[in-house]
Scaffold this motif. Structure first.
Motif, PDB file in Angstrom:
ATOM      1  N   LYS A 385       0.759  -1.045  -0.094  1.00  0.00           N
ATOM      2  CA  LYS A 385      -0.085   0.067   0.014  1.00  0.00           C
ATOM      3  C   LYS A 385       0.850   1.288  -0.068  1.00  0.00           C
ATOM      4  CE  LYS A 385      -4.616  -1.176   0.215  1.00  0.00           C
ATOM      5  NZ  LYS A 385      -5.142  -1.156   1.540  1.00  0.00           N
ATOM      6  N   GLY A 386       1.871   1.093   0.754  1.00  0.00           N
ATOM      7  CA  GLY A 386       2.855   2.309   0.606  1.00  0.00           C
ATOM      8  C   GLY A 386       3.794   2.516  -0.433  1.00  0.00           C
ATOM      9  N   ALA A 387       3.906   1.385  -1.229  1.00  0.00           N
ATOM     10  CA  ALA A 387       4.733   1.495  -2.471  1.00  0.00           C
ATOM     11  C   ALA A 387       6.081   1.483  -1.961  1.00  0.00           C
ATOM     12  CB  ALA A 387       4.193   2.495  -3.619  1.00  0.00           C
ATOM     13  N   ILE A 388       6.445   0.977  -0.875  1.00  0.00           N
ATOM     14  CA  ILE A 388       7.806   0.989  -0.545  1.00  0.00           C
ATOM     15  C   ILE A 388       8.866  -0.144  -1.387  1.00  0.00           C
ATOM     16  CG2 ILE A 388       9.200   0.492   1.474  1.00  0.00           C
ATOM     17  CD1 ILE A 388       7.287   2.725   1.884  1.00  0.00           C
ATOM     18  N   ASP A 389       9.768   0.393  -1.737  1.00  0.00           N
ATOM     19  CA  ASP A 389      10.982  -0.265  -2.264  1.00  0.00           C
ATOM     20  C   ASP A 389      11.270  -1.376  -1.256  1.00  0.00           C
ATOM     21  OD1 ASP A 389      13.146  -1.551  -3.461  1.00  0.00           O
ATOM     22  OD2 ASP A 389      14.041   0.301  -4.004  1.00  0.00           O
ATOM     23  N   LEU A 390      10.965  -2.931  -1.888  1.00  0.00           N
ATOM     24  CA  LEU A 390      11.415  -3.857  -0.847  1.00  0.00           C
ATOM     25  C   LEU A 390      12.927  -4.056  -0.237  1.00  0.00           C
ATOM     26  CD1 LEU A 390       9.052  -6.548  -2.273  1.00  0.00           C
ATOM     27  CD2 LEU A 390       8.632  -4.750  -0.704  1.00  0.00           C
ATOM     28  N   ALA A 391      13.847  -3.156  -1.152  1.00  0.00           N
ATOM     29  CA  ALA A 391      15.152  -3.249  -0.646  1.00  0.00           C
ATOM     30  C   ALA A 391      15.282  -2.600   0.659  1.00  0.00           C
ATOM     31  CB  ALA A 391      15.858  -2.480  -1.655  1.00  0.00           C
ATOM     32  N   TYR A 392      14.262  -1.410   0.858  1.00  0.00           N
ATOM     33  CA  TYR A 392      14.262  -0.709   2.134  1.00  0.00           C
ATOM     34  C   TYR A 392      13.243  -1.109   3.006  1.00  0.00           C
ATOM     35  CZ  TYR A 392      17.159   1.944  -1.228  1.00  0.00           C
ATOM     36  OH  TYR A 392      18.011   2.049  -2.161  1.00  0.00           O
ATOM     37  N   CYS A 393      12.438  -2.009   2.787  1.00  0.00           N
ATOM     38  CA  CYS A 393      11.346  -2.256   3.632  1.00  0.00           C
ATOM     39  C   CYS A 393      11.720  -2.650   5.266  1.00  0.00           C
ATOM     40  CB  CYS A 393      10.527  -3.452   3.188  1.00  0.00           C
ATOM     41  SG  CYS A 393       9.058  -4.008   4.012  1.00  0.00           S
ATOM     42  N   ASP A 394      12.860  -3.396   5.380  1.00  0.00           N
ATOM     43  CA  ASP A 394      13.332  -3.692   6.756  1.00  0.00           C
ATOM     44  C   ASP A 394      13.698  -2.609   7.355  1.00  0.00           C
ATOM     45  OD1 ASP A 394      12.690  -6.457   6.427  1.00  0.00           O
ATOM     46  OD2 ASP A 394      14.811  -7.117   5.833  1.00  0.00           O
ATOM     47  N   SER A 395      14.621  -1.881   6.568  1.00  0.00           N
ATOM     48  CA  SER A 395      15.414  -0.835   7.170  1.00  0.00           C
ATOM     49  C   SER A 395      14.272   0.197   7.611  1.00  0.00           C
ATOM     50  CB  SER A 395      16.169  -0.078   6.028  1.00  0.00           C
ATOM     51  OG  SER A 395      16.965  -0.777   5.674  1.00  0.00           O
ATOM     52  N   LEU A 396      13.038   0.601   7.101  1.00  0.00           N
ATOM     53  CA  LEU A 396      12.051   1.444   7.172  1.00  0.00           C
ATOM     54  C   LEU A 396      11.363   0.807   8.347  1.00  0.00           C
ATOM     55  CD1 LEU A 396      10.242   3.734   6.717  1.00  0.00           C
ATOM     56  CD2 LEU A 396       8.822   2.399   5.354  1.00  0.00           C
ATOM     57  N   TYR A 397      11.036  -0.304   8.449  1.00  0.00           N
ATOM     58  CA  TYR A 397      10.415  -0.754   9.909  1.00  0.00           C
ATOM     59  C   TYR A 397      11.278  -0.682  11.032  1.00  0.00           C
ATOM     60  CZ  TYR A 397       7.571  -4.109  12.681  1.00  0.00           C
ATOM     61  OH  TYR A 397       7.046  -4.675  13.789  1.00  0.00           O
ATOM     62  N   ARG A 398      12.480  -1.089  10.680  1.00  0.00           N
ATOM     63  CA  ARG A 398      13.462  -1.000  11.810  1.00  0.00           C
ATOM     64  C   ARG A 398      13.550   0.714  12.426  1.00  0.00           C
ATOM     65  NH1 ARG A 398      16.927  -4.194   9.399  1.00  0.00           N
ATOM     66  NH2 ARG A 398      18.022  -2.493   8.733  1.00  0.00           N
ATOM     67  N   ASP A 399      13.641   1.584  11.504  1.00  0.00           N
ATOM     68  CA  ASP A 399      13.807   2.952  11.725  1.00  0.00           C
ATOM     69  C   ASP A 399      12.555   3.479  12.591  1.00  0.00           C
ATOM     70  OD1 ASP A 399      16.331   3.053  10.938  1.00  0.00           O
ATOM     71  OD2 ASP A 399      15.686   3.886   8.892  1.00  0.00           O
TER      72      ASP A 399
END
Length: 647
Positions: A385-399
């Motif tokens: 839904k957020g159209a998040i690049d999956l390369a950064y999905c983990d980093s975003l969740y962590r941040d």
């Protein structure tokens, strides 16, 4: 474009979804520089029409020293002698203009237009300045009044600022065109060029594709784009700008080259165009992984058989045997689904690894395996839904998770850091002296943000003074914080020019950073809306997204939500006493015309009707919220009991 990195992958995914879900939609694709059309024809299930017709004849030339050769495929070495350049150069001028650019451009300007393609942005500016230093003062008289108007308009859109290079070159009818300009500057310059007020652009290769700015003569300053040697399709796109239908009887291109590049250039002009290849698997996170997540999220295809069938119909499916000989399409499909399942983005009723679906000797699965179905997890839905690049999905969740532990709300810096695009941070090269200067000006609350992220003033100080650093610090975090400083300063000052000067960055880059952050902030907002644990961010992100989108003083934002109201107009309205949406919705268009300079009747009516519509929409949304609050919850104990009794 379909063969160009992540944007190629996105284009391919969009087309593949249309082909899979709709049999009635018609797709029309056009290109002047495609070689392997058959692959695209098969992918798009298309009819193919080709024509060699060109409304204006194009003549191609090569220039070595002061000799010009015509490109001739029938000649033994691919070119024939055309003429010698006849232009009197003094020794001083030869040093300034060793490639005889002035001689070449003055054969066509000011009565006709000319494009000079340069390898780098800096080279564009230098060449524009150099040409204007040599041009005679006669060129200043050509459309003098109109050129003065262009300079005035450039100042108006930039709060009185004007690039010193453009200030010097525009009076001669010359300007540079590259990514360092803001979008408003580019638009103004392009309009002036199309109207014949400007007759010469020095530009980078980005102008070759997409922008319709043709010229009588196109000059390629060198057979390079940055440090890379020119590709055939880039060359064709650039020279394709020569010759304006309905204006010119012929168009011509001149490629300037040094003796050392002669052989490579002759090979370039004689070879066929490059093939175009699918980027779906090369761009894993932006390609195949994102594709599978959206297929399952949109319920276009949810079981293994349907997903495999979908993949067979992609551009990659057509080219798979060329691109990945060692692995079958089935293996690639299963591996990608397994990856998404292991990452917690998908769930499936069968554990892929235990079932041993991926056997090296299988080309595709059994009937039973075809039925294995998948559904999207909460994290998967948030990413999709957020159209998040999956390369950064983990980093975003962590941040975001880490941010919950100590979100600094005294300033916007922490929130801006969380919405600074990851991909721009990885390409950033901080100026350490500027970084240190900005760091030392932070308030205690702002310094606290840096401490939470693990970036100390001591580290930046050592970098600035060139000292060795033993302690390891995450480069991406450091770069991202630097870009956050740029955005934070921009939101405080709302002036791209002063921020450009402060951080020594091109204003076009800062504008791209701002629009990238506004988009990413909106993406992070949608990501947080799907995950209850991040609901605390929602209201904060709504406000920040507005600030990043409009990047103006806070009081102007409500006015800029109205269609047709940009920053300059919003400031006029605010100063005239129209300070809110309600003021605009109740305004009289006739009074607006008299009060606001340069406002037409049509614009005034549009502003008022748009404000009324927006106000109505906001009122309806609030009404729905009120009704929702007053409605009895569906899980209210009494309701459940009475419905059971009725049954």
């Amino acid at each position: 474009m379909i063969g160009e990195g992540s944007r190629g992958a996105i284009l391919e995914m969009t087309l593949a979804k249309i082909l899979y879900t709709s049999k009635t939609t018609q797709i029309i694709g056009m290109s002047a520089t495609l070689n392997n059309v058959e692959d695209l024809q098969e992918f798009l299930q298309a009819e193919y029409y080709t024509s060699q017709f060109r409304p204006v004849e194009l003549k191609e030339y090569l220039k070595i020293k002061d000799t010009i050769y015509e490109v001739d495929s029938k000649a033994e070495n691919g070119m024939t002698f055309s003429r010698l350049l006849n232009y009197k150069y003094s020794d001083t001028l030869k040093k300034m203009d060793p490639d005889h650019l002035v001689a070449l451009v003055t054969e066509v300007i000011p009565n006709y237009s000319c494009l000079v393609f340069c390898p780098t942005k800096k080279n564009c500016e230098n060449v524009a300045e150099m040409i204007c230093k040599i041009l005679s003062k006669e060129y200043l008289k050509h459309k003098e009044k109109e050129k003065h108007e262009v300079i005035k308009n450039l100042k108006n859109i930039s709060n009185g600022n004007l690039c010193p290079v453009l200030k010097h070159t525009i009076p001669f009818g010359v300007a540079y065109h590259h990514g360092g300009l803001t979008s408003d500057e580019r638009k103004l310059l392009e309009e002036a060029y199309s109207a014949g007020v400007l007759c010469l652009f020095t530009c980078t290769s980005t102008l070759a594709a997409g922008v319709n700015l043709p010229a009588r003569r196109v000059i390629l300053r060198a057979p390079y784009v940055a440090k890379e040697f020119l590709k055939k399709n880039q060359y064709k796109q650039m020279i394709g700008r020569a010759g304006r239908a309905g204006i010119d009887s012929t168009g011509e291109s001149i490629l300037i080259l040094q003796e050392k590049d002669k052989q490579q250039v002759l090979e370039l002009i004689s070879r066929p165009l490059e093939n175009c290849y699918s980027q779906l698997v090369q761009e894993f996170t932006k390609g195949i992984h994102t594709l599978f997540l959206s297929l399952i999220g949109l319920k276009i295809a949810t079981n293994l058989g349907d997903i495999y069938h979908f993949m067979s119909g992609t551009f990659f499916g057509v080219q798979q045997k060329i691109l990945l000989k060692e692995r079958s399409l089935w293996e690639i499909t299963v591996e990608s689904l397994r990856y998404l399942t292991e990452k917690g983005l998908l769930q499936n009723d069968t554990i892929l690894t235990e079932k041993g679906l991926l056997q090296k000797d299988t080309i595709h699965g059994s009937e039973e395996e075809f039925q294995y179905s998948f559904h999207i997890t909460k994290l998967g839905r948030a990413s999709f839904k957020g159209a998040i690049d999956l390369a950064y999905c983990d980093s975003l969740y962590r941040d975001l998770k880490k941010g919950l532990e100590g979100l600094v709300l005294e300033s916007l810096l922490h929130l801006i850091y969380l919405t600074t695009p990851y991909d721009m941070a990885s390409q950033c090269h901080p100026d350490w002296m500027i970084y240190f200067r900005q760091f030392s000006q932070l308030s205690p609350a702002e310094q606290n943000v840096a401490v939470l992220l693990g970036v100390s003033e001591n580290f930046i100080g050592k970098k600035a003074s060139g000292q060795a650093i033993r302690k390891k610090v995450d480069k991406n975090i450091v770069n991202r914080l630097y870009l956050s400083f740029v955005l934070y300063t921009l939101l405080k000052e709302t002036n791209i020019w002063s921020v450009s000067e402060k951080f020594n960055m091109p204003r076009g880059y800062i504008q791209n950073l701002l629009s990238g952050a506004a988009t990413f902030s909106s993406c992070v907002l949608h990501f947080c809306e799907e995950l209850e644990e991040f609901w605390v961010y929602r209201a904060l992100l709504v406000e920040l997204t507005k600030k990043l989108t409009y990047c103006v003083k806070a009081e102007l934002i409500p006015l800029m939500e109205v269609t047709g109201v940009l920053e300059g107009r919003a400031r006029q309205l605010y100063n005239a006493g129209y300070k809110s949406l309600m003021h605009l919705a109740n305004a009289n268009p006739e009074v607006l015309i008299k009060t606001i300079d340069h406002l037409s009747r049509r614009q005034a009516k549009q502003i008022v009707s748009s404000a009324k519509l927006l106000l109505h929409e906001k009122a309806e949304a609030l009404q729905e919220e009120v009704e929702e609050l007053l409605r009895l919850p569906s899980d209210f104990p009494g309701i459940v009991a009475s419905s059971v009794e009725k049954a």
